[in-house]
Design a protein around this motif. Structure first.
Motif, PDB file in Angstrom:
ATOM      1  N   ILE A  31       0.857  -1.185   0.000  1.00 48.88           N
ATOM      2  CA  ILE A  31       0.000   0.000   0.000  1.00 48.88           C
ATOM      3  C   ILE A  31       0.890   1.230   0.000  1.00 48.88           C
ATOM      4  N   ALA A  34       0.388   5.084   2.563  1.00 47.42           N
ATOM      5  CA  ALA A  34      -0.393   4.438   3.619  1.00 47.42           C
ATOM      6  C   ALA A  34      -0.798   5.365   4.760  1.00 47.42           C
ATOM      7  N   ALA A  39      -5.947   5.605   2.241  1.00 52.34           N
ATOM      8  CA  ALA A  39      -5.089   4.427   2.412  1.00 52.34           C
ATOM      9  C   ALA A  39      -5.033   3.989   3.868  1.00 52.34           C
TER      10      ALA A  39
END
Length: 80
Positions: A31, A34, A39
């Motif tokens: 990811i 993040a 996210a």
């Protein structure tokens, strides 16, 4: 500790996605960004699933700004 409002949101998300979330069980997930708003919700949702839904937790590889570790030191989190 997750804020109660965010935890409630996560429970609603997991209820809505149902069995589809199980496709991520035991996977390695990257990811980027993040620590951003959207996210981070994904990260919190996956951490919750690791703790309460998955039998085999997913490994989360998180790209964030240097020096920040907003999600703690969970054994399934790797900061890049």
């Amino acid at each position: 500790m997750i804020h109660p409002i965010i935890e409630n949101d996560i429970k609603l998300v997991l209820k809505d996605v149902g069995i589809s979330i199980s496709q991520l069980e035991g996977k390695k997930i990257l990811i980027t960004g993040a620590s951003g708003m959207l996210a981070s919700y994904i990260v919190y949702t996956l951490l919750y699933a690791n703790n309460y839904v998955f039998k085999k937790p997913a490994k989360l590889y998180l790209v964030i700004r240097q020096g920040r570790k907003p999600f703690g030191k969970d054994q399934n989190i790797y900061y890049l």
